[in-house]
Design a protein around this motif. Structure first.
Motif, PDB file in Angstrom:
ATOM      1  N   ASN A 295       0.840  -1.183   0.000  1.00  0.00           N
ATOM      2  CA  ASN A 295       0.000   0.000   0.000  1.00  0.00           C
ATOM      3  C   ASN A 295       0.888   1.251   0.000  1.00  0.00           C
ATOM      4  OD1 ASN A 295       0.801   0.573   2.718  1.00  0.00           O
ATOM      5  ND2 ASN A 295      -0.824  -0.761   3.491  1.00  0.00           N
ATOM      6  N   MET A 296       0.266   2.434  -0.075  1.00  0.00           N
ATOM      7  CA  MET A 296       1.044   3.664  -0.199  1.00  0.00           C
ATOM      8  C   MET A 296       1.948   3.902   1.012  1.00  0.00           C
ATOM      9  SD  MET A 296       0.785   5.036  -3.092  1.00  0.00           S
ATOM     10  CE  MET A 296       1.539   6.609  -2.695  1.00  0.00           C
ATOM     11  N   LYS A 297       1.454   3.580   2.215  1.00  0.00           N
ATOM     12  CA  LYS A 297       2.261   3.790   3.417  1.00  0.00           C
ATOM     13  C   LYS A 297       3.486   2.882   3.400  1.00  0.00           C
ATOM     14  CE  LYS A 297       2.109   3.610   8.471  1.00  0.00           C
ATOM     15  NZ  LYS A 297       1.274   3.310   9.666  1.00  0.00           N
ATOM     16  N   GLU A 298       3.294   1.618   3.028  1.00  0.00           N
ATOM     17  CA  GLU A 298       4.411   0.669   2.970  1.00  0.00           C
ATOM     18  C   GLU A 298       5.426   1.076   1.902  1.00  0.00           C
ATOM     19  OE1 GLU A 298       2.041  -3.413   4.328  1.00  0.00           O
ATOM     20  OE2 GLU A 298       1.996  -2.722   2.238  1.00  0.00           O
ATOM     21  N   SER A 299       4.917   1.546   0.752  1.00  0.00           N
ATOM     22  CA  SER A 299       5.819   1.994  -0.306  1.00  0.00           C
ATOM     23  C   SER A 299       6.610   3.217   0.131  1.00  0.00           C
ATOM     24  CB  SER A 299       5.016   2.325  -1.574  1.00  0.00           C
ATOM     25  OG  SER A 299       4.388   1.182  -2.095  1.00  0.00           O
ATOM     26  N   GLY A 300       5.946   4.117   0.857  1.00  0.00           N
ATOM     27  CA  GLY A 300       6.624   5.323   1.334  1.00  0.00           C
ATOM     28  C   GLY A 300       7.738   5.008   2.320  1.00  0.00           C
ATOM     29  N   ILE A 301       7.485   4.046   3.204  1.00  0.00           N
ATOM     30  CA  ILE A 301       8.507   3.639   4.167  1.00  0.00           C
ATOM     31  C   ILE A 301       9.703   3.025   3.443  1.00  0.00           C
ATOM     32  CG2 ILE A 301       9.041   2.024   6.035  1.00  0.00           C
ATOM     33  CD1 ILE A 301       6.155   2.416   7.006  1.00  0.00           C
ATOM     34  N   ALA A 302       9.426   2.177   2.452  1.00  0.00           N
ATOM     35  CA  ALA A 302      10.501   1.549   1.685  1.00  0.00           C
ATOM     36  C   ALA A 302      11.327   2.597   0.951  1.00  0.00           C
ATOM     37  CB  ALA A 302       9.907   0.541   0.698  1.00  0.00           C
ATOM     38  N   TYR A 303      10.657   3.595   0.386  1.00  0.00           N
ATOM     39  CA  TYR A 303      11.315   4.689  -0.339  1.00  0.00           C
ATOM     40  C   TYR A 303      12.243   5.461   0.595  1.00  0.00           C
ATOM     41  CZ  TYR A 303      11.524   8.741  -3.541  1.00  0.00           C
ATOM     42  OH  TYR A 303      11.933   9.739  -4.386  1.00  0.00           O
ATOM     43  N   PHE A 304      11.749   5.770   1.790  1.00  0.00           N
ATOM     44  CA  PHE A 304      12.542   6.498   2.788  1.00  0.00           C
ATOM     45  C   PHE A 304      13.775   5.699   3.198  1.00  0.00           C
ATOM     46  CE2 PHE A 304      13.466   6.883   7.344  1.00  0.00           C
ATOM     47  CZ  PHE A 304      13.810   8.220   7.434  1.00  0.00           C
ATOM     48  N   LEU A 305      13.592   4.395   3.455  1.00  0.00           N
ATOM     49  CA  LEU A 305      14.714   3.562   3.888  1.00  0.00           C
ATOM     50  C   LEU A 305      15.784   3.445   2.811  1.00  0.00           C
ATOM     51  CD1 LEU A 305      12.753   0.705   5.717  1.00  0.00           C
ATOM     52  CD2 LEU A 305      14.095   2.543   6.765  1.00  0.00           C
ATOM     53  N   TYR A 306      15.365   3.393   1.563  1.00  0.00           N
ATOM     54  CA  TYR A 306      16.304   3.346   0.441  1.00  0.00           C
ATOM     55  C   TYR A 306      17.232   4.560   0.475  1.00  0.00           C
ATOM     56  CZ  TYR A 306      17.814   3.590  -4.497  1.00  0.00           C
ATOM     57  OH  TYR A 306      18.563   3.676  -5.658  1.00  0.00           O
ATOM     58  N   GLU A 307      16.654   5.740   0.642  1.00  0.00           N
ATOM     59  CA  GLU A 307      17.446   6.968   0.626  1.00  0.00           C
ATOM     60  C   GLU A 307      18.407   7.029   1.811  1.00  0.00           C
ATOM     61  OE1 GLU A 307      18.187   9.292  -1.227  1.00  0.00           O
ATOM     62  OE2 GLU A 307      16.604   9.874  -2.574  1.00  0.00           O
ATOM     63  N   TRP A 308      17.899   6.769   3.014  1.00  0.00           N
ATOM     64  CA  TRP A 308      18.738   6.945   4.196  1.00  0.00           C
ATOM     65  C   TRP A 308      19.748   5.825   4.385  1.00  0.00           C
ATOM     66  CZ3 TRP A 308      19.272  11.107   7.403  1.00  0.00           C
ATOM     67  CH2 TRP A 308      18.424  12.175   7.118  1.00  0.00           C
ATOM     68  N   ALA A 309      19.508   4.676   3.782  1.00  0.00           N
ATOM     69  CA  ALA A 309      20.507   3.602   3.826  1.00  0.00           C
ATOM     70  C   ALA A 309      21.773   4.008   3.088  1.00  0.00           C
ATOM     71  CB  ALA A 309      19.942   2.319   3.213  1.00  0.00           C
ATOM     72  N   ILE A 365      20.072  -2.080  -1.914  1.00  0.00           N
ATOM     73  CA  ILE A 365      20.390  -1.292  -3.111  1.00  0.00           C
ATOM     74  C   ILE A 365      20.742   0.140  -2.712  1.00  0.00           C
ATOM     75  CG2 ILE A 365      19.501  -0.377  -5.291  1.00  0.00           C
ATOM     76  CD1 ILE A 365      17.654  -2.865  -5.394  1.00  0.00           C
ATOM     77  N   GLY A 366      19.927   0.730  -1.826  1.00  0.00           N
ATOM     78  CA  GLY A 366      20.208   2.080  -1.371  1.00  0.00           C
ATOM     79  C   GLY A 366      21.539   2.181  -0.653  1.00  0.00           C
ATOM     80  N   PHE A 367      21.843   1.193   0.199  1.00  0.00           N
ATOM     81  CA  PHE A 367      23.104   1.171   0.938  1.00  0.00           C
ATOM     82  C   PHE A 367      24.296   1.114  -0.016  1.00  0.00           C
ATOM     83  CE2 PHE A 367      26.580  -1.167   2.954  1.00  0.00           C
ATOM     84  CZ  PHE A 367      26.709  -0.507   4.170  1.00  0.00           C
ATOM     85  N   LEU A 368      24.156   0.355  -1.101  1.00  0.00           N
ATOM     86  CA  LEU A 368      25.285   0.091  -1.987  1.00  0.00           C
ATOM     87  C   LEU A 368      25.424   1.072  -3.138  1.00  0.00           C
ATOM     88  CD1 LEU A 368      24.762  -3.769  -2.131  1.00  0.00           C
ATOM     89  CD2 LEU A 368      26.752  -2.640  -1.118  1.00  0.00           C
ATOM     90  N   ILE A 369      24.330   1.639  -3.661  1.00  0.00           N
ATOM     91  CA  ILE A 369      24.404   2.416  -4.898  1.00  0.00           C
ATOM     92  C   ILE A 369      25.026   3.794  -4.703  1.00  0.00           C
ATOM     93  CG2 ILE A 369      22.113   3.489  -4.720  1.00  0.00           C
ATOM     94  CD1 ILE A 369      23.739   2.142  -7.946  1.00  0.00           C
ATOM     95  N   TYR A 370      24.843   4.402  -3.520  1.00  0.00           N
ATOM     96  CA  TYR A 370      25.333   5.768  -3.331  1.00  0.00           C
ATOM     97  C   TYR A 370      26.857   5.833  -3.190  1.00  0.00           C
ATOM     98  CZ  TYR A 370      20.640   7.647  -3.097  1.00  0.00           C
ATOM     99  OH  TYR A 370      19.365   8.031  -3.413  1.00  0.00           O
TER     100      TYR A 370
END
Length: 453
Positions: A295-309, A365-370
């Motif tokens: 759902n949108m809330k779950e997708s938003g949390i995943a999006y946030f974790l990607y960036e901050w990882a 992916i977020g942890f490794l790509i940046y």
């Protein structure tokens, strides 16, 4: 070139007994200057996105606003290269400050004067100008890093500095929301409220520009200190040569950048790294919703974790390139992109109904790509003389934004539309492989050993 931007000339060297204490003080001070300054740039780079829901209420379509938003990426990609060539012959302190102030003024105009948000054409021009002035942030920061930090420590220091964009980007949203609240509460009779998205972040960015200007200095020699290589006895090549001669634009472009095969290798690698970065990030909400049942809330949390990882991943990547690979960036980039490849495949092939695995894959992916994103900018600084650093970094940015970022939105969208998500993930995995190969090409290159004498 305006006299204001002229590189600060060397001055008489300080007494030997004062050099060490002064160097330590100014290195920290200068680093904080470019950190605060670059974080402030991110306060006013993406805030238009938060104004878009309000602008749709004024009658603009999402397609029109998407077109306006693209102006920033187009202008930024070009400007990072063009302004990089100017920055290499400029005083970093004045250059960074000027770009940030001009970018803030653009945002203040869009906030205070309704005319500047009255049509698609006007907003496109304003965001194009903002993107252009935003391109004045990275090059002087890179110039500062290569002058104040030597090759064996530069990976870690650049990684820490690179976190400034996460700090600025993270602070932008609460400042924008606070701006809306202030405008609505105190100026509701004059403004709609969304104008605060531009106004408060711009005012804070101006404060950041002033602090950055107070803290920064151009080069060690301009304040009576020896070159960083001499001070730390840490040279970027085996001959212990220091490339400090001021260069013309022609020399920078045609002698040290455009004919440098290693710069071209990492510039092309940046296309594939950015394609993966934005291909995963920008499409995560809709992919997780359509294919994985989020759902949108779950997708938003995943999006946030990607960036901050990306914050700890970037710091680790810089540390490894310094300490494990002794200043060679290619090995660290190849290893991290190999990890991205594995995580992308897991993210793709994991069946719906296993959200924990999807989140772990996305965080990985977020942890490794940046790290590779940071390393390409760092390699650009390493592979050319210090006086050409901004141009080389600008070329890699040009490829990353106009190639990778645009492809990640336009090309990937059409591939998914006509070939399903499987077709899109085939492109992503192929891009990972090509990035690994291009990083591996520079495996044994360290510092400025590749510079043509």
């Amino acid at each position: 070139m305006l006299k204001l931007f002229k590189s600060a000339p060397p001055v008489e060297r300080l007494p030997e007994d004062k050099i060490d204490s002064e160097y330590k003080k100014l290195r920290f001070q200068v680093f904080m200057g470019i950190f605060i300054g670059y974080a402030a740039y991110y306060l006013i780079r993406k805030n238009f996105s938060l104004a878009m829901p309000y602008l749709t209420e004024k009658g603009f379509t999402t397609g029109e606003l998407g077109l306006v938003l693209s102006a920033i990426s187009i202008a930024y990609g070009i400007s990072k290269f063009v302004m990089g060539t100017v920055s290499d012959r400029s005083n970093a302190r004045y250059f960074l400050f000027t770009g940030l102030i001009l970018s803030a003024i653009i945002n203040l105009f869009m906030g205070f004067f309704p005319f500047f948000t009255s049509s698609v054409a006007i907003m496109f021009v304003m965001l194009f100008l903002n993107g252009w002035f935003q391109g004045m942030g990275w090059p002087p920061s890179g110039r500062t890093l290569v002058h104040w930090f030597s090759v064996s420590e530069r990976g870690g220091k650049t990684a820490i500095w690179n976190v400034a964009h996460n700090v600025g980007g993270g602070l932008m949203a609460p400042l924008a929301i606070g701006g809306i609240s202030i405008i609505t509460t105190y100026f509701g009779a004059t403004y709609t409220g969304y104008e605060g998205v531009f106004i408060l972040p711009a005012l804070v960015a101006i404060l950041g520009a002033v602090l950055s200007f107070i803290l920064m200095r151009d080069t060690p020699q301009s304040v009576g200190l020896p070159p960083i290589e001499e001070y730390r006895n840490d040279y970027a090549n085996n001959s212990k040569t220091i490339y400090e001669t001021e260069l013309t634009t022609k020399e920078i472009l045609f002698k040290h950048v455009l004919n440098n095969k290693w710069v071209w290798a990492i510039a092309i690698a940046n296309v594939f790294v950015y394609f993966v970065r934005y291909g995963v990030l920008d499409w995560a909400p809709i992919y997780l919703s359509e294919e994985k049942g989020f759902n949108m809330k779950e997708s938003g949390i995943a999006y946030f974790l990607y960036e901050w990882a990306g914050i700890p991943g970037t710091l680790l990547c810089g540390y490894i390139s310094d300490k494990v690979f002794k200043g060679r960036r290619g090995p660290a980039g190849a290893v991290f992109m190999a990890g991205v490849l594995i995580a992308v495949i897991v993210y793709w092939l994991n069946p719906a109904g296993n959200p924990m695995i999807d989140n772990i894959a996305l965080i990985s992916i977020g942890f490794l790509i940046y790290g590779p994103v940071m390393l390409i900018g760092l390699q650009a600084l390493d592979l050319v003389p210090k006086k050409a650093a901004g141009t080389a970094a600008g070329l890699t940015g040009l490829f990353g934004y106009l190639g990778g970022a645009v492809m990640a939105n336009a090309l990937l969208g059409y591939v998914v539309q006509f070939s399903s998500w499987d077709g899109g993930f085939m492109l992503l995995t192929g891009s990972c492989v090509l990035a690994i190969i291009l990083f591996a090409i520079t495996w044994n290159i360290r510092g400025q050993e590749a510079i043509k004498h």
